[in-house]
Design a protein around this motif. Structure first.
Motif, PDB file in Angstrom:
ATOM      1  N   LEU A 137      -5.470  -2.254 -13.268  1.00  0.00           N
ATOM      2  CA  LEU A 137      -6.383  -2.377 -12.133  1.00  0.00           C
ATOM      3  C   LEU A 137      -5.626  -2.300 -10.811  1.00  0.00           C
ATOM      4  CD1 LEU A 137      -9.158  -2.918 -10.887  1.00  0.00           C
ATOM      5  CD2 LEU A 137      -8.775  -5.369 -11.296  1.00  0.00           C
ATOM      6  N   PHE A 138      -6.079  -1.424  -9.941  1.00  0.00           N
ATOM      7  CA  PHE A 138      -5.539  -1.257  -8.596  1.00  0.00           C
ATOM      8  C   PHE A 138      -6.693  -1.435  -7.615  1.00  0.00           C
ATOM      9  CE2 PHE A 138      -4.695   1.357  -4.859  1.00  0.00           C
ATOM     10  CZ  PHE A 138      -3.370   1.101  -4.550  1.00  0.00           C
ATOM     11  N   ILE A 139      -6.582  -2.407  -6.707  1.00  0.00           N
ATOM     12  CA  ILE A 139      -7.627  -2.650  -5.713  1.00  0.00           C
ATOM     13  C   ILE A 139      -7.027  -2.510  -4.317  1.00  0.00           C
ATOM     14  CG2 ILE A 139      -9.403  -4.198  -4.845  1.00  0.00           C
ATOM     15  CD1 ILE A 139      -9.316  -5.694  -7.494  1.00  0.00           C
ATOM     16  N   ARG A 140      -7.408  -1.476  -3.635  1.00  0.00           N
ATOM     17  CA  ARG A 140      -6.985  -1.253  -2.248  1.00  0.00           C
ATOM     18  C   ARG A 140      -7.984  -1.922  -1.302  1.00  0.00           C
ATOM     19  NH1 ARG A 140      -6.191   4.810   0.039  1.00  0.00           N
ATOM     20  NH2 ARG A 140      -4.020   4.391  -0.571  1.00  0.00           N
ATOM     21  N   LEU A 141      -7.460  -2.450  -0.189  1.00  0.00           N
ATOM     22  CA  LEU A 141      -8.325  -2.937   0.877  1.00  0.00           C
ATOM     23  C   LEU A 141      -8.308  -1.960   2.042  1.00  0.00           C
ATOM     24  CD1 LEU A 141      -7.484  -6.749   1.210  1.00  0.00           C
ATOM     25  CD2 LEU A 141      -9.044  -5.615  -0.377  1.00  0.00           C
ATOM     26  N   GLU A 142      -9.468  -1.718   2.617  1.00  0.00           N
ATOM     27  CA  GLU A 142      -9.573  -1.060   3.920  1.00  0.00           C
ATOM     28  C   GLU A 142     -10.228  -2.051   4.868  1.00  0.00           C
ATOM     29  OE1 GLU A 142     -11.528   2.706   3.837  1.00  0.00           O
ATOM     30  OE2 GLU A 142      -9.818   3.732   2.909  1.00  0.00           O
ATOM     31  N   ILE A 143      -9.543  -2.349   5.966  1.00  0.00           N
ATOM     32  CA  ILE A 143      -9.992  -3.383   6.903  1.00  0.00           C
ATOM     33  C   ILE A 143     -10.271  -2.710   8.236  1.00  0.00           C
ATOM     34  CG2 ILE A 143      -9.416  -5.599   7.956  1.00  0.00           C
ATOM     35  CD1 ILE A 143      -7.390  -6.012   5.681  1.00  0.00           C
ATOM     36  N   LYS A 144     -11.543  -2.737   8.670  1.00  0.00           N
ATOM     37  CA  LYS A 144     -11.939  -1.991   9.863  1.00  0.00           C
ATOM     38  C   LYS A 144     -12.847  -2.822  10.764  1.00  0.00           C
ATOM     39  CE  LYS A 144     -11.874   2.552   7.581  1.00  0.00           C
ATOM     40  NZ  LYS A 144     -12.664   3.780   7.276  1.00  0.00           N
ATOM     41  N   PRO A 145     -12.661  -2.722  12.087  1.00  0.00           N
ATOM     42  CA  PRO A 145     -13.634  -3.298  13.025  1.00  0.00           C
ATOM     43  C   PRO A 145     -14.900  -2.436  13.061  1.00  0.00           C
ATOM     44  CG  PRO A 145     -11.484  -2.906  14.066  1.00  0.00           C
ATOM     45  CD  PRO A 145     -11.508  -2.142  12.784  1.00  0.00           C
ATOM     46  N   PRO A 182      -1.792  -2.915  -3.063  1.00  0.00           N
ATOM     47  CA  PRO A 182      -1.077  -3.942  -3.832  1.00  0.00           C
ATOM     48  C   PRO A 182       0.109  -3.391  -4.606  1.00  0.00           C
ATOM     49  CG  PRO A 182      -3.049  -3.293  -4.998  1.00  0.00           C
ATOM     50  CD  PRO A 182      -3.079  -2.562  -3.675  1.00  0.00           C
ATOM     51  N   TRP A 183       1.181  -4.137  -4.611  1.00  0.00           N
ATOM     52  CA  TRP A 183       2.363  -3.831  -5.428  1.00  0.00           C
ATOM     53  C   TRP A 183       2.227  -4.601  -6.750  1.00  0.00           C
ATOM     54  CZ3 TRP A 183       2.844  -0.344  -2.125  1.00  0.00           C
ATOM     55  CH2 TRP A 183       4.008   0.365  -1.859  1.00  0.00           C
ATOM     56  N   GLY A 184       3.333  -4.993  -7.359  1.00  0.00           N
ATOM     57  CA  GLY A 184       3.289  -5.717  -8.624  1.00  0.00           C
ATOM     58  C   GLY A 184       3.211  -4.772  -9.811  1.00  0.00           C
ATOM     59  N   GLY A 185       3.022  -5.333 -10.987  1.00  0.00           N
ATOM     60  CA  GLY A 185       2.997  -4.532 -12.203  1.00  0.00           C
ATOM     61  C   GLY A 185       4.318  -3.823 -12.408  1.00  0.00           C
ATOM     62  N   LEU A 225       4.398  -8.058  -2.020  1.00  0.00           N
ATOM     63  CA  LEU A 225       3.036  -8.263  -2.502  1.00  0.00           C
ATOM     64  C   LEU A 225       2.181  -7.027  -2.270  1.00  0.00           C
ATOM     65  CD1 LEU A 225       2.343 -11.890  -1.199  1.00  0.00           C
ATOM     66  CD2 LEU A 225       3.011 -11.188  -3.510  1.00  0.00           C
ATOM     67  N   PHE A 226       2.313  -6.465  -1.072  1.00  0.00           N
ATOM     68  CA  PHE A 226       1.542  -5.266  -0.764  1.00  0.00           C
ATOM     69  C   PHE A 226       2.145  -4.552   0.437  1.00  0.00           C
ATOM     70  CE2 PHE A 226      -0.577  -8.893   1.274  1.00  0.00           C
ATOM     71  CZ  PHE A 226      -0.851  -8.473   2.563  1.00  0.00           C
ATOM     72  N   MET A 227       1.758  -3.290   0.579  1.00  0.00           N
ATOM     73  CA  MET A 227       2.169  -2.493   1.729  1.00  0.00           C
ATOM     74  C   MET A 227       0.966  -2.248   2.627  1.00  0.00           C
ATOM     75  SD  MET A 227       3.896   1.318   1.964  1.00  0.00           S
ATOM     76  CE  MET A 227       2.345   2.183   1.653  1.00  0.00           C
TER      77      MET A 227
END
Length: 542
Positions: free
Chosen positions: A291-299, A417-420, A439-441
């Motif tokens: 499982l890979f979950i990317r976040l996109e954070i936007k105003p 996310p990194w890891g695995g 943890l993540f980039m």
């Protein structure tokens, strides 16, 4: 009589050229440089009597602008103030590449190698000094051997072409690389190559088993044995553009299920985004590596009341069925409230279309499209996070994003996310150093849509201010950066041959940390004159 060939023959031809063709002096009009370059090309060995210059265009050719702009992704580097190349060579054979290298050396022109052009600071098609573009667009052959699950892919092939060709041979094979189909394999792989299979399989370079490269003397190394393991190590994560012209990579395919599951959930601050992102930091790097979950954070603008808020998108790739995915998320990330109706079941190749943000019903042939429209102006940078950010820190970051976002222009971020598998590979196994401990980039984005120097400075200042505000939350000493997300703000060297080990440390240690010195030593052996250079290249040791 001994027949001369290869670099020795080229050296003699170059000497003849020096004697017979007038050199370009500093007082010569700049327009003479392209013509001298064309003349030089035709003094070099050619294929079947066809002139090398037939593959080149210069500024006086009607097709020059179209050739230049075909791979300019960022309109910041399309302005009239940017220096244009003296010529663009769309090589068809290795002979054309060799001739281009020779003539750049003779005329003291820098060489820029362009495989795809998805280049954040435009290093593959701009330079502060006179230069030539070697366009690898025509080097896009893909040769798949399903018997041993390997592929030879030329440097100018796009990721979309690679994925399409893999899918045409197998429903259960894939390759771990980026989600942007128009990126060229030459640059993407040499910088590392990360994508949504990285937690399961690592980076692209972790599955590169051989390569071919041409050096500054025109010599071709057909495999890792001939180039040496130190060079092969450097090419995987250290940027091939500092060592030679990458011709092709040999990669090992990976296995995927016939069907995979993708999803995209969106949550605003009102809907608990701060708590969800806080939990994501604890879960995403350690959850099941399928499982890979990317976040996109936007105003965004609020829908009901006035003002702005933050929307967070949770974009998932899972190598399995929705049933198994939901079993994992209910145990490890129940706060996400992922449901069956959120899940889309697709073939792996169709998931590539989904991740590329193409229309839902788009045919997979869209992945073969290699040239995109130039739409806007932007700045991209990167960061690595090694300790979780508190809820208070997240709330402050979200407010800072809002304060730095004069909509529709805005700063926004992707968190990957990194890891695995990434945490299991030693940091010196390849030149790509950012492995365990992260943890993540973060990828930082700033977009705007109108030209103008004052406008550009305004939005660059906003991007820089926001990145500075992120300093308390990211890696330190050094503040690490991803080499394929080039950023001139972390430091550059002056144009020419005089880049030094100490001078290039300003960016070298941020991109490569403890691997930087080994990259420099390899460079000193393989490209002693620093012919392959740029503002953020690997320098020679002396």
């Amino acid at each position: 009589m001994k027949i001369l060939s290869g670099p020795t023959f080229i050296s003699i031809l170059c000497l003849i050229y020096l004697i017979t063709i007038p050199r370009v002096s500093s007082s010569s009009p700049s327009l003479t440089v392209p013509h001298h370059f064309l003349q030089c090309l035709d003094t070099q060995p050619s294929d079947h009597g066809s002139p090398n210059s037939a593959t080149a265009v210069i500024p006086t050719n009607s097709s020059f602008s179209a050739n230049l702009m075909s791979a300019v992704r960022n309109l910041r580097f399309a302005s009239a103030s940017n220096r244009k190349p003296e010529a663009i060579v769309a090589a068809l054979t290795e002979t054309h590449i060799r001739a281009t290298i020779s003539c750049c050396k003779l005329l003291n022109l820098e060489l820029r190698v362009r495989s795809g052009g998805h280049d954040y600071e435009g290093f593959s098609y701009t330079s502060p000094v006179p230069f030539v573009i070697l366009d690898m667009y025509n080097f896009h052959k893909i040769d798949i051997n399903m018997a041993d699950e390997t592929v030879w892919v030329q440097a100018g092939a796009s990721l979309g072409e690679l994925y399409y060709n893999i899918a045409s041979k197998s429903k259960v094979h894939a390759f771990p690389a980026g989600v942007c189909p128009k990126v060229g394999a030459g640059g993407h792989f040499s910088g590392g190559g990360f994508g949504n299979l990285m937690r399961k399989y690592g980076l692209s370079i972790d599955h590169i088993i051989d390569a071919q490269i041409m050096d500054a003397n025109g010599k071709v190394y057909r495999d890792r044995r001939s180039m040496g393991e130190d060079v092969f190590w450097a090419l995987r994560g250290g940027g091939g553009g500092s060592y030679g012209v990458i011709l092709a990579w040999k990669i090992k395919l990976v296995r995927v299920p016939e069907k995979v599951t993708v999803f995209k959930l969106e949550r605003t601050v009102r809907e608990g985004a701060v708590d969800l992102v806080h939990k994501w930091q604890q879960v995403a790097p350690v959850i099941d590596r399928d499982l890979f979950i990317r976040l996109e954070i936007k105003p965004i603008n609020r829908k009901i009341s006035k003002g702005k808020t933050i929307k967070v998108s949770f974009i998932g790739m899972f190598l399995g069925t929705p049933e198994r995915l939901l079993n994992i998320t209910k145990k490890k990330f129940p706060e996400l409230h992922l449901t069956t109706s959120d899940c889309l079941v697709k073939k792996w190749i169709d998931s590539v279309v989904f991740w590329a943000n193409y229309p839902e019903k788009a045919p997979i042939e869209i992945l073969l499209k290699r040239i995109s429209a130039n739409e806007y102006y932007w700045k991209r940078t990167s960061d690595f996070v090694q300790t979780p950010i508190s809820k208070e820190g997240l709330a402050k970051i979200f407010q800072t994003m809002i304060d730095h976002s004069p909509l529709p222009r805005r700063v926004w971020m992707q968190w990957n996310p990194w890891g695995g598998r990434m945490g299991e590979i030693p940091s010196d196994a390849t030149a790509f150093v950012h492995r365990g401990g992260n943890l993540f980039m973060i990828e930082h984005f700033m977009n705007w849509y109108r030209p103008g120097d004052e406008l550009e400075e305004k939005f660059l200042a906003i991007a820089r201010s926001f990145k500075e505000a992120m300093a308390p939350y990211v890696s330190k000493n050094p503040r690490e950066a991803f080499f394929n997300y080039r950023d001139v703000d972390i430091g550059i060297t002056t144009p020419g041959y005089n880049a030094t080990y100490e001078g290039a440390k300003v960016y070298g240690e941020k991109y490569f940390k403890g691997n930087y010195l080994r990259l420099v030593k390899t460079k000193a052996r393989f490209d002693r004159t620093n012919f392959f250079r740029s503002q953020q290249g690997i320098p020679v040791l002396a």
